[in-house]
Design a protein around this motif. Structure first.
Motif, mmCIF file in Angstrom:
data_model
loop_
_atom_site.group_PDB
_atom_site.id
_atom_site.type_symbol
_atom_site.label_atom_id
_atom_site.label_comp_id
_atom_site.label_asym_id
_atom_site.label_seq_id
_atom_site.Cartn_x
_atom_site.Cartn_y
_atom_site.Cartn_z
ATOM 1 N N TYR A 37 0.992 -1.189 0.024
ATOM 2 C CA TYR A 37 -0.138 0.153 0.004
ATOM 3 C C TYR A 37 0.833 1.246 -0.088
ATOM 4 O O TYR A 37 1.952 1.190 0.582
ATOM 5 N N GLN A 39 0.680 5.228 1.105
ATOM 6 C CA GLN A 39 0.051 6.249 1.812
ATOM 7 C C GLN A 39 0.667 7.537 1.780
ATOM 8 O O GLN A 39 1.837 7.984 2.297
ATOM 9 N N PRO A 41 0.838 11.949 1.610
ATOM 10 C CA PRO A 41 0.709 12.823 2.839
ATOM 11 C C PRO A 41 -0.630 13.194 3.462
ATOM 12 O O PRO A 41 -0.969 13.250 4.474
ATOM 13 N N GLY A 43 -2.725 10.672 3.772
ATOM 14 C CA GLY A 43 -3.189 9.838 4.929
ATOM 15 C C GLY A 43 -3.789 8.731 4.286
ATOM 16 O O GLY A 43 -3.824 7.506 4.716
ATOM 17 N N GLU A 44 -4.556 8.808 3.091
ATOM 18 C CA GLU A 44 -5.489 7.670 2.727
ATOM 19 C C GLU A 44 -4.421 6.343 2.038
ATOM 20 O O GLU A 44 -3.233 6.805 1.767
ATOM 21 N N LEU A 45 -4.871 5.257 2.220
ATOM 22 C CA LEU A 45 -4.103 3.959 1.897
ATOM 23 C C LEU A 45 -4.595 3.887 0.526
ATOM 24 O O LEU A 45 -5.715 3.512 -0.043
ATOM 25 N N ARG A 50 -1.996 -7.190 -4.612
ATOM 26 C CA ARG A 50 -2.156 -8.209 -3.724
ATOM 27 C C ARG A 50 -1.716 -9.610 -4.390
ATOM 28 O O ARG A 50 -1.782 -9.832 -5.520
ATOM 29 N N PHE A 91 3.744 0.692 2.857
ATOM 30 C CA PHE A 91 3.524 -0.341 3.733
ATOM 31 C C PHE A 91 3.464 -1.761 2.870
ATOM 32 O O PHE A 91 2.760 -1.833 1.884
ATOM 33 N N ARG A 95 -1.378 -11.318 5.066
ATOM 34 C CA ARG A 95 -2.433 -11.692 5.889
ATOM 35 C C ARG A 95 -2.578 -13.370 5.388
ATOM 36 O O ARG A 95 -2.703 -13.657 4.609
ATOM 37 N N PHE A 101 -4.927 -8.508 8.640
ATOM 38 C CA PHE A 101 -3.660 -7.911 8.308
ATOM 39 C C PHE A 101 -2.476 -7.635 9.236
ATOM 40 O O PHE A 101 -3.006 -7.292 10.497
ATOM 41 N N PHE A 103 0.509 -5.205 9.042
ATOM 42 C CA PHE A 103 1.441 -4.285 8.247
ATOM 43 C C PHE A 103 2.984 -4.138 8.868
ATOM 44 O O PHE A 103 3.101 -4.239 10.168
ATOM 45 N N GLY A 104 3.589 -3.934 7.726
ATOM 46 C CA GLY A 104 5.173 -3.490 8.341
ATOM 47 C C GLY A 104 5.171 -2.329 8.962
ATOM 48 O O GLY A 104 4.284 -1.459 8.974
ATOM 49 N N PRO A 105 6.366 -1.636 9.382
ATOM 50 C CA PRO A 105 6.547 -0.478 9.897
ATOM 51 C C PRO A 105 6.476 0.812 8.883
ATOM 52 O O PRO A 105 6.277 1.866 9.287
ATOM 53 N N ARG A 108 9.378 5.168 4.259
ATOM 54 C CA ARG A 108 9.298 6.675 3.715
ATOM 55 C C ARG A 108 9.997 7.057 2.567
ATOM 56 O O ARG A 108 11.492 6.891 2.693
#
Lengths: 113, 116
Positions: A37, A39, A41, A43-45, A50, A91, A95, A101, A103-105, A108
């Protein structure tokens, strides 16, 4: 237990450079799904891809490509000829079947003009 | 494609107030909905999972009396942060899925909550 490691916390590249974002996952399930994914600035994913555990074919979509290596539990993401608009947090997630899910950290990515 | 709408997108309120965030699936039935929380520069952490008509299942460390989740219909789930405090300031993201665990999960655009 499931876990995702994204070893690169931050990456900076200059526009037009290629960049690879690393993702290593852990899961005990034999059937599982991997995701990337974006993200920005705002904020939306933004869903990118997949991949299920039985499909190890690499995938290319425009400037994006993904390398799934089951032997090393890696699902790396490469952006070719990066652009400023690619700047975001990326990210990787795993799953397992019937699992939630994880998520990884995140990594950036800053693409400088 | 499947769309999940989250409202409001941004809310600022005083400490002690309760805040309700709505999550709607616009073109599919969300049999299962998920609520995530994301602190600045951190990853998404699952708070709770809810199935329509059932009580939510909370992850360890998430206070169920603090974060009230209602999933009363197949298209709407709400998260109410009760008596919010500055440490509850965060980015809250909902997600929805139609069907079993291997169906695609769709994410809302998130709600940025700031408690003064």
């Amino acid at each position: 237990a499931q876990k995702v490691t994204q070893a690169q916390t931050e990456i900076s590249v200059v526009e037009k450079e290629d960049v690879t974002l690393d993702c290593v996952y852990e899961t005990r399930d034999t059937t599982y799904y991997l995701f990337w994914y974006k993200q920005p600035p705002s904020g939306e994913l933004v869903f990118l891809i997949r991949r299920n555990s039985f499909d190890e074919q690499n995938e290319i979509s425009g400037r994006y490509s993904w390398n799934f290596q089951k032997s090393t539990s890696s699902f790396n993401f490469t952006i070719t000829a990066s652009q400023v608009v690619d700047s975001a947090v990326y990210f990787c997630a795993v799953r397992g079947e019937g699992q939630n899910f994880v998520f990884g950290p995140g990594t950036r990515l800053s693409v400088l003009p | 494609g499947a769309v999940v709408s989250q409202h409001p997108s941004w809310v600022i309120c005083k400490s002690g107030t309760s805040v309700k965030i709505e999550c709607r699936s616009l073109d599919f039935q969300a049999t299962t909905m998920f609520w995530y929380r994301q602190f600045p520069k951190q990853s998404l952490m699952l708070m709770a999972t809810s199935n329509e008509g059932s009580k939510a299942t909370y992850e360890q460390g998430v206070e169920k009396d603090k974060f009230l989740i209602n999933h009363a219909s197949l298209t709407l789930s709400t998260l109410t942060v009760t008596s919010a405090h500055p440490e509850d300031s965060s980015f809250y993201i909902c997600s929805a899925r139609d069907g079993g665990a291997n169906q695609p999960q769709h994410f809302g655009d998130g709600t940025r909550l700031s408690i003064l």
